[in-house]
Structures are given as structure tokens and as C-alpha cells.
Design an enzyme around this catalytic site. Structure first.
Site, PDB file in Angstrom:
ATOM      1  N   HIS A  67       0.853  -1.191   0.000  1.00 19.93           N
ATOM      2  CA  HIS A  67       0.000   0.000   0.000  1.00 19.93           C
ATOM      3  C   HIS A  67       0.884   1.234   0.000  1.00 19.93           C
ATOM      4  O   HIS A  67       2.115   1.139   0.096  1.00 19.93           O
ATOM      5  CB  HIS A  67      -0.976  -0.004   1.180  1.00 19.93           C
ATOM      6  CG  HIS A  67      -0.352   0.052   2.526  1.00 19.93           C
ATOM      7  ND1 HIS A  67       0.421  -0.970   3.048  1.00 19.93           N
ATOM      8  CD2 HIS A  67      -0.366   1.022   3.491  1.00 19.93           C
ATOM      9  CE1 HIS A  67       0.833  -0.647   4.263  1.00 19.93           C
ATOM     10  NE2 HIS A  67       0.374   0.561   4.558  1.00 19.93           N
ATOM     11  N   ASP A 125       5.610   4.754   5.191  1.00 24.74           N
ATOM     12  CA  ASP A 125       6.539   3.813   5.821  1.00 24.74           C
ATOM     13  C   ASP A 125       6.707   2.535   5.008  1.00 24.74           C
ATOM     14  O   ASP A 125       7.471   1.647   5.399  1.00 24.74           O
ATOM     15  CB  ASP A 125       6.110   3.490   7.255  1.00 24.74           C
ATOM     16  CG  ASP A 125       4.710   2.911   7.364  1.00 24.74           C
ATOM     17  OD1 ASP A 125       3.849   3.266   6.552  1.00 24.74           O
ATOM     18  OD2 ASP A 125       4.466   2.104   8.289  1.00 24.74           O
ATOM     19  N   ASP A 180      -0.605  -3.866   5.738  1.00 25.66           N
ATOM     20  CA  ASP A 180      -1.317  -3.449   6.949  1.00 25.66           C
ATOM     21  C   ASP A 180      -2.798  -3.800   6.814  1.00 25.66           C
ATOM     22  O   ASP A 180      -3.414  -3.575   5.769  1.00 25.66           O
ATOM     23  CB  ASP A 180      -1.175  -1.941   7.150  1.00 25.66           C
ATOM     24  CG  ASP A 180       0.260  -1.529   7.455  1.00 25.66           C
ATOM     25  OD1 ASP A 180       1.132  -2.412   7.480  1.00 25.66           O
ATOM     26  OD2 ASP A 180       0.485  -0.327   7.670  1.00 25.66           O
TER      27      ASP A 180
END
EC number: 3.1.26.11
Length: 320
Positions: free
Chosen positions: A63, A67, A214
Site C-alpha cells: 500500500h 513507511d 497493513d
């Protein structure tokens, strides 16, 4: 086949953990590395790792949070300086092309290799890459932005050549061995025909590696991890922070363990760890997950996990 964790932190770097990036070492299988995500500072981590950017073949982006992608422009340009002259492919959600092309254009970067970018459609699921060795499939997860998980499946492996049986017939190593390994019949000078199935053991399933972006717990996470030899799952929070995990679309260590158990994954590796869990505090996450899924490891930067072959019928090997 080995997983090598370059960064295991969530959100921003800490003294203990850099942000997310993991390498899949496929030197034995195809003489290359694959990477999943490339957070800020990834190429600095590479300098301390037994990996080579020049042999990096593919990057899978889960994604577009910083980070997971802020290390990408530097990685791409450094690859040119480190012998990377073969084509390189990036797979990721819509927007990854604009991010990469804008960074390269504004910085006047010049790459010495062909760069291909494959963007996923919204909520795309299915196979994104396949060749004679591997299949890579994706499915959308549940996060604040579109996030995907990756299921990397090794094709079935040919059984072991029975060398002793061939030697008993007076056949020594050479072209005959090669032909039989390739599945070709061989005719001897006396007219005897050797069939490959007489000298090759039964084939066996290839390995399955699942790496998730995530996510909150969701059905697609379980589907992607079904029967996996190893599942790499975020564990941003401990269970007592479950409310925060829900608020920010993340998972706890116990969430990850439940997914691994429901999927029948053999091993679970926890990563994407909040900076709240420094040093021994991180072991709290391991302990919680192991209550549900005993074969759980807590990744740290430069953690390695060797994925065992299906023929070995053994656990993977984790090390520094």
C-alpha cells in the site's frame, strides 16, 4: 528460499527498528531477490545485510503509506550503480506509478535498466505474476487506504533422481542424468530404454509464502494464508491496545495468530511493530500470539527465516 527482514517497525523509524521492508531470497531458485515494501532507509539496511540490490528482480508494494514506499526512489537509482542492468518490475496499488515517475523526473534520475510498473485495479484479486517456477496472487485487505496481501506459491517440485539405481546399471554422471532429470527417455547402446519415471521419485508440492500489508483481521487474509509454510503478518499492537488497532485499521499479535491458525499456516512471523514495544517489551507480542499459534516468531531488523522445502517435512530455521 529465505525471508530476510530489512525493516520491521511501524509508522516511523526507531532506534531499534527501521520501517517496513522484507526480502525474499531466491538465489537458489532463480538467482534473484524479491522485495515486499520499501520504507525510508531501506538501502541503508541493505548495506548491513548479505543481499545485493543489483540482483533485485521484483518489488511488491502492499500500500502507499510512506513507511512502505519512501525508500523506493533511492533504491531504484542505487540499483543502477550496483550492477542492476536487468529489467525490474514494481507491482502495487494505483498511484505507485505516479509516485515513482514523479520522483525520478523531478530528481533527473537516469536508470540503466528497464523499469516496468504494474498497477492493481481497485479491489483486484487473483494472479498478478506466473512463470514456470512461481505464481503470485493478491487480494485486498482492510486498511485506511487500499492495502493488499501477497501469496507466493512455488510450483510443484520434481522428485529426487535415484543416482544409486543408475550407477547400478553402469551409468555415471553425465548427459544421461540430465536427460532423465528433464523427463526425457534415454536409449542405451544395447537398445534398452530408460524411462524417467523409473529413476525419479514422486514430485512434491512447492512452498507457499504469504506476506500481508497493513490490515485489520479479514477473510482475505485467511484465504491468502491458507496452508502457507510461513505467514508474515503485521502485529502493530498488543491485545490490550485492541481499541487502537481497530481505530487505525491495524492488527494485534493475537489477531495475527488467529489468522494463522484459521488458515492452517505452519509458521507465523510478526512484523510492523509499534515503537511502544522496545527491547523485551516486544516479547509480550510473541507470548500473546503463541497462546494461539505456538510456532510464532517476532521479527527484528536483519532477522532471517529459512523456508523449508516440502520434501524436508521440518520446521523453518530462524536466525539473526
Amino acid at each position: 528460499m529465505e525471508l530476510y527482514f530489512l525493516g520491521t517497525g511501524a509508522g516511523m523509524p526507531s532506534k531499534e527498528r527501521n520501517v517496513t521492508s522484507v526480502m525474499l531470497n531466491l538465489l537458489a531458485e532463480r538467482n534473484v531477490y524479491w522485495m515486499v515494501d520499501c520504507g525510508e532507509g531501506t538501502q541503508h539496511q541493505v548495506l548491513r545485510a548479505p543481499v545485493k540490490i543489483g540482483k533485485l528482480e521484483k518489488l511488491f508494494v502492499s500500500h502507499l503509506h510512506g513507511d512502505h514506499i519512501y525508500g523506493l526512489p533511492g533504491l531504484l537509482t542505487s540499483r543502477s550503480y550496483q550492477g542492476g542492468d536487468t529489467p525490474f518490475t514494481i507491482y502495487g496499488p494505483k498511484g505507485i506509478r505516479e509516485f515513482v515517475e514523479t520522483a525520478l523526473k523531478i530528481s533527473a534520475a537516469h536508470l540503466t535498466y528497464e523499469l516496468y510498473i504494474h498497477e492493481f485495479e481497485d479491489n483486484e484479486a487473483g494472479v498478478i505474476f506466473e512463470d514456470e517456477q512461481f505464481t503470485v496472487s493478491i487480494a485486498p485487505l482492510v486498511h485506511r487506504v487500499e492495502s493488499f496481501g501477497f501469496r507466493i506459491v512455488e510450483k510443484p517440485q520434481t522428485g529426487k533422481l535415484d543416482v544409486e539405481k543408475l550407477k547400478a546399471l553402469g551409468i555415471v554422471s553425465g548427459p544421461t542424468y540430465g536427460k532423465i532429470k528433464r523427463g526425457e527417455p534415454v536409449e542405451l547402446p544395447d537398445g534398452t530404454v530408460l524411462l524417467p519415471e523409473q529413476f525419479i521419485g514422486p514430485s512434491y508440492a512447492g512452498r507457499i509464502v504469504t506476506i500481508l500489508g497493513d490490515t485489520q483481521p479479514c477473510a482475505n487474509a485467511v484465504t491468502l494464508a491458507e496452508g502457507a509454510d510461513v505467514l508474515v503478518h503485521e502485529a502493530t499492537f498488543a491485545e490490550h491496545r485492541k481499541e487502537l488497532a481497530i481505530r487505525y485499521d491495524h492488527s494485534t499479535a493475537m489477531d495475527a495468530a488467529r489468522t494463522a491458525k484459521d488458515a492452517g499456516a505452519k509458521a507465523l512471523i510478526l512484523t510492523h511493530i509499534s515503537s511502544r514495544y522496545q527491547g523485551e517489551q516486544g516479547e509480550q507480542l510473541t507470548a500473546e500470539a503463541q497462546e494461539i499459534h505456538p510456532e510464532t516468531y517476532l521479527a527484528h531488523d536483519h532477522f532471517r527465516y529459512e523456508v523449508p522445502g516440502r520434501r524436508q517435512q521440518s520446521s523453518g530455521k530462524a536466525s539473526l
